[in-house]
Design a protein around this motif. Sequence first.
Motif, PDB file in Angstrom:
ATOM      1  N   THR A  25       0.836  -1.210   0.000  1.00 47.24           N
ATOM      2  CA  THR A  25       0.000   0.000   0.000  1.00 47.24           C
ATOM      3  C   THR A  25       0.866   1.253   0.000  1.00 47.24           C
ATOM      4  OG1 THR A  25      -1.785  -1.140   1.169  1.00 47.24           O
ATOM      5  CG2 THR A  25      -1.774   1.262   1.257  1.00 47.24           C
ATOM      6  N   ILE A  26       1.874   1.301   0.890  1.00 47.77           N
ATOM      7  CA  ILE A  26       2.770   2.462   0.963  1.00 47.77           C
ATOM      8  C   ILE A  26       3.499   2.660  -0.357  1.00 47.77           C
ATOM      9  CG2 ILE A  26       4.851   3.364   2.081  1.00 47.77           C
ATOM     10  CD1 ILE A  26       3.925   1.962   4.652  1.00 47.77           C
ATOM     11  N   ALA A  27       3.997   1.573  -0.918  1.00 48.72           N
ATOM     12  CA  ALA A  27       4.722   1.674  -2.190  1.00 48.72           C
ATOM     13  C   ALA A  27       3.803   2.171  -3.308  1.00 48.72           C
ATOM     14  CB  ALA A  27       5.318   0.318  -2.550  1.00 48.72           C
ATOM     15  N   THR A  28       2.575   1.648  -3.339  1.00 45.90           N
ATOM     16  CA  THR A  28       1.641   2.064  -4.390  1.00 45.90           C
ATOM     17  C   THR A  28       1.275   3.529  -4.250  1.00 45.90           C
ATOM     18  OG1 THR A  28       0.733  -0.182  -4.454  1.00 45.90           O
ATOM     19  CG2 THR A  28      -0.591   1.566  -5.460  1.00 45.90           C
ATOM     20  N   GLU A  29       1.009   3.990  -3.008  1.00 46.15           N
ATOM     21  CA  GLU A  29       0.664   5.395  -2.801  1.00 46.15           C
ATOM     22  C   GLU A  29       1.843   6.315  -3.153  1.00 46.15           C
ATOM     23  OE1 GLU A  29      -1.087   5.755   1.195  1.00 46.15           O
ATOM     24  OE2 GLU A  29      -2.896   6.225   0.067  1.00 46.15           O
ATOM     25  N   ALA A  30       3.046   5.879  -2.839  1.00 48.52           N
ATOM     26  CA  ALA A  30       4.220   6.673  -3.189  1.00 48.52           C
ATOM     27  C   ALA A  30       4.347   6.813  -4.701  1.00 48.52           C
ATOM     28  CB  ALA A  30       5.475   6.048  -2.599  1.00 48.52           C
ATOM     29  N   ILE A  31       4.132   5.702  -5.386  1.00 51.08           N
ATOM     30  CA  ILE A  31       4.202   5.732  -6.850  1.00 51.08           C
ATOM     31  C   ILE A  31       3.114   6.628  -7.424  1.00 51.08           C
ATOM     32  CG2 ILE A  31       3.932   4.327  -8.923  1.00 51.08           C
ATOM     33  CD1 ILE A  31       5.253   2.024  -7.374  1.00 51.08           C
ATOM     34  N   LEU A  32       1.888   6.501  -6.876  1.00 52.29           N
ATOM     35  CA  LEU A  32       0.793   7.337  -7.365  1.00 52.29           C
ATOM     36  C   LEU A  32       1.041   8.812  -7.096  1.00 52.29           C
ATOM     37  CD1 LEU A  32      -2.317   5.202  -6.283  1.00 52.29           C
ATOM     38  CD2 LEU A  32      -1.439   5.543  -8.599  1.00 52.29           C
ATOM     39  N   LEU A 102      -4.326  14.421   2.964  1.00 51.00           N
ATOM     40  CA  LEU A 102      -4.068  13.309   3.876  1.00 51.00           C
ATOM     41  C   LEU A 102      -5.287  12.403   4.029  1.00 51.00           C
ATOM     42  CD1 LEU A 102      -2.002  15.103   6.686  1.00 51.00           C
ATOM     43  CD2 LEU A 102      -1.163  13.511   4.945  1.00 51.00           C
ATOM     44  N   ILE A 103      -6.468  13.038   4.106  1.00 48.38           N
ATOM     45  CA  ILE A 103      -7.697  12.221   4.209  1.00 48.38           C
ATOM     46  C   ILE A 103      -7.877  11.375   2.957  1.00 48.38           C
ATOM     47  CG2 ILE A 103     -10.209  12.331   4.307  1.00 48.38           C
ATOM     48  CD1 ILE A 103      -9.921  14.805   6.081  1.00 48.38           C
ATOM     49  N   PHE A 104      -7.679  12.004   1.816  1.00 46.90           N
ATOM     50  CA  PHE A 104      -7.817  11.285   0.545  1.00 46.90           C
ATOM     51  C   PHE A 104      -6.786  10.148   0.474  1.00 46.90           C
ATOM     52  CE2 PHE A 104      -6.839  10.774  -3.986  1.00 46.90           C
ATOM     53  CZ  PHE A 104      -8.100  10.446  -4.461  1.00 46.90           C
ATOM     54  N   ALA A 105      -5.533  10.449   0.913  1.00 42.99           N
ATOM     55  CA  ALA A 105      -4.490   9.426   0.892  1.00 42.99           C
ATOM     56  C   ALA A 105      -4.829   8.279   1.849  1.00 42.99           C
ATOM     57  CB  ALA A 105      -3.147  10.040   1.273  1.00 42.99           C
ATOM     58  N   PHE A 106      -5.428   8.585   2.995  1.00 37.41           N
ATOM     59  CA  PHE A 106      -5.805   7.556   3.962  1.00 37.41           C
ATOM     60  C   PHE A 106      -6.891   6.640   3.388  1.00 37.41           C
ATOM     61  CE2 PHE A 106      -8.534   6.089   7.428  1.00 37.41           C
ATOM     62  CZ  PHE A 106      -7.612   5.396   8.204  1.00 37.41           C
ATOM     63  N   ILE A 107      -7.883   7.270   2.762  1.00 36.61           N
ATOM     64  CA  ILE A 107      -8.971   6.466   2.168  1.00 36.61           C
ATOM     65  C   ILE A 107      -8.422   5.550   1.079  1.00 36.61           C
ATOM     66  CG2 ILE A 107     -11.099   6.594   0.824  1.00 36.61           C
ATOM     67  CD1 ILE A 107     -11.718   9.212   2.301  1.00 36.61           C
ATOM     68  N   ILE A 108      -7.606   6.145   0.188  1.00 35.13           N
ATOM     69  CA  ILE A 108      -7.004   5.327  -0.867  1.00 35.13           C
ATOM     70  C   ILE A 108      -6.148   4.214  -0.258  1.00 35.13           C
ATOM     71  CG2 ILE A 108      -5.371   5.348  -2.799  1.00 35.13           C
ATOM     72  CD1 ILE A 108      -8.048   6.556  -3.475  1.00 35.13           C
ATOM     73  N   GLY A 109      -5.414   4.542   0.808  1.00 33.72           N
ATOM     74  CA  GLY A 109      -4.577   3.544   1.464  1.00 33.72           C
ATOM     75  C   GLY A 109      -5.392   2.399   2.045  1.00 33.72           C
ATOM     76  N   MET A 110      -6.533   2.706   2.671  1.00 35.50           N
ATOM     77  CA  MET A 110      -7.389   1.658   3.222  1.00 35.50           C
ATOM     78  C   MET A 110      -7.921   0.749   2.117  1.00 35.50           C
ATOM     79  SD  MET A 110      -7.468   1.805   6.496  1.00 35.50           S
ATOM     80  CE  MET A 110      -8.927   0.806   6.810  1.00 35.50           C
ATOM     81  N   ILE A 111      -8.309   1.389   1.015  1.00 38.53           N
ATOM     82  CA  ILE A 111      -8.823   0.600  -0.109  1.00 38.53           C
ATOM     83  C   ILE A 111      -7.729  -0.306  -0.659  1.00 38.53           C
ATOM     84  CG2 ILE A 111      -9.739   0.717  -2.453  1.00 38.53           C
ATOM     85  CD1 ILE A 111     -11.119   3.335  -1.639  1.00 38.53           C
ATOM     86  N   LEU A 112      -6.533   0.260  -0.852  1.00 41.38           N
ATOM     87  CA  LEU A 112      -5.423  -0.536  -1.370  1.00 41.38           C
ATOM     88  C   LEU A 112      -5.033  -1.649  -0.402  1.00 41.38           C
ATOM     89  CD1 LEU A 112      -3.139   2.294  -2.840  1.00 41.38           C
ATOM     90  CD2 LEU A 112      -4.404   0.563  -4.125  1.00 41.38           C
ATOM     91  N   PHE A 113      -4.996  -1.330   0.900  1.00 46.58           N
ATOM     92  CA  PHE A 113      -4.639  -2.344   1.901  1.00 46.58           C
ATOM     93  C   PHE A 113      -5.633  -3.505   1.871  1.00 46.58           C
ATOM     94  CE2 PHE A 113      -4.960  -4.249   6.092  1.00 46.58           C
ATOM     95  CZ  PHE A 113      -3.630  -4.490   6.415  1.00 46.58           C
ATOM     96  N   THR A 114      -6.934  -3.162   1.780  1.00 46.37           N
ATOM     97  CA  THR A 114      -7.966  -4.210   1.740  1.00 46.37           C
ATOM     98  C   THR A 114      -7.815  -5.078   0.505  1.00 46.37           C
ATOM     99  OG1 THR A 114      -9.498  -2.761   2.926  1.00 46.37           O
ATOM    100  CG2 THR A 114     -10.447  -4.638   1.753  1.00 46.37           C
ATOM    101  N   ILE A 115      -7.559  -4.433  -0.638  1.00 49.73           N
ATOM    102  CA  ILE A 115      -7.415  -5.188  -1.891  1.00 49.73           C
ATOM    103  C   ILE A 115      -6.207  -6.121  -1.816  1.00 49.73           C
ATOM    104  CG2 ILE A 115      -6.894  -4.987  -4.345  1.00 49.73           C
ATOM    105  CD1 ILE A 115      -8.503  -2.373  -4.337  1.00 49.73           C
ATOM    106  N   TYR A 116      -5.074  -5.589  -1.370  1.00 52.84           N
ATOM    107  CA  TYR A 116      -3.872  -6.422  -1.278  1.00 52.84           C
ATOM    108  C   TYR A 116      -4.052  -7.558  -0.269  1.00 52.84           C
ATOM    109  CZ  TYR A 116      -1.068  -3.172  -4.079  1.00 52.84           C
ATOM    110  OH  TYR A 116      -0.553  -2.424  -5.099  1.00 52.84           O
TER     111      TYR A 116
END
Length: 405
Positions: A25-32, A102-116
């Motif tokens: 998730t962290i790696a994907t958000e960094a790339i995005l 940060l809120i947007f990044a957190f939401i995206i992070g939760m979604i990515l974490f759940t998917i992974y």
Amino acid sequence: MTSRSVFKSFRFEVVLYSILSLLYTIATEAILYCFAYYIRLFSKGLIEAGRANISMRQALQNAWNMPIQNNTSFLDGSSSTGLTHSLTSVLTLNRDYLVVTLIFAFIIGMILFTIYFLMLTRRLSNYLYEISDGIKVIASGKFESRIRVKNEDEFAVIAASVNKMASDINEMMENERKNEQLKHELITNVAHDLRTPLTSIIGYLELSQKAEISTEDKEHYVAIAYDKSKRLQSLIEDLFSYTKFSSGEVKLSKQEIDLLKLLQQMIDEFYPSFQDANLEYELVSNVKRAMLSIDGNLLARAIANLISNAIKYGKKGKKIKVELEKTDHDYEIAVVNYGAIIPQEDIPYIFDKFYRVETSRSMDTGGTGLGLAIAKKIVNLHDGELSVSSDAFKTEFKMILPYKE
């Protein structure tokens, strides 16, 4: 639980997949973020180049607000100040924009974490469904079905336990079916073996009651009826004996007995039978004295059953041989005949109750079918073994009795 088993447990797998999901998730958000930042930077460069009518290089320089050194740029991959400028730009954003980001990044992070996490644990969930389906199949009555045991985690333990349960139930069901079959065969065989001599007894006694027959014929019929009644008595006694041995009612009464003398005594008792069958006999031993703590009466019966069986089926061989051999740990008694061969397919069942190689169950070609079964029970009570081998040369029943010096 050992450290090795912990690393193979379901709990460790969940923790591992959670950590991997977080890292992905962290790696994907960094790339995005980097991708979005560079897209935004490139867009600004295009807009500035269009408005000021300057080159794209100059526009990008203005956007980055930094000089181009040595005729190179960030786009060439040689500048190391781009990331620093990016971080500085983020820190200088207004507070509201930073909070929203940060809120947007957190939401995206939760979604990515759940998917992974779902992707990484898909193997575990599929295995759970496999176990569930396997349990349903076994519960439907297909106890021969088995669940695949995978890895060594808790789910594998559950699968192995379910398989063990299914195997035990299947074995119990098979034993129940075999017991029912044995009961049916027992009733059939007992009925046949009792009915045959009983029918003869009744028939000959009825004949002896007729007035027109002579006294000599009457005595002959009565003698036949008496002989048949003795056989019937022998069958009933064997039935009672086998029942007692099977139920554990028989207890050994041991005493020190010389096996060699016991064998000699048994052969002497069978001398008339040897003569009637026109059989020679021989007793061979590698010792002159063989003392062993046994139940003499019971073991004598077992030996008698083996010799009687050898006489019935060894007539064509013209000879019966009894051997006694002392080894380092046991005494071996072998009763050998050179007559009829036991087919190999019958060998595993030769000590089963009521089993006879010839299927007619005639009293002329065999006994009750209990003699060998009783002999094996007696030998087992003495912690010994009774086996049989048969080939074109000879048929040998071997009794092994352990001893302690």
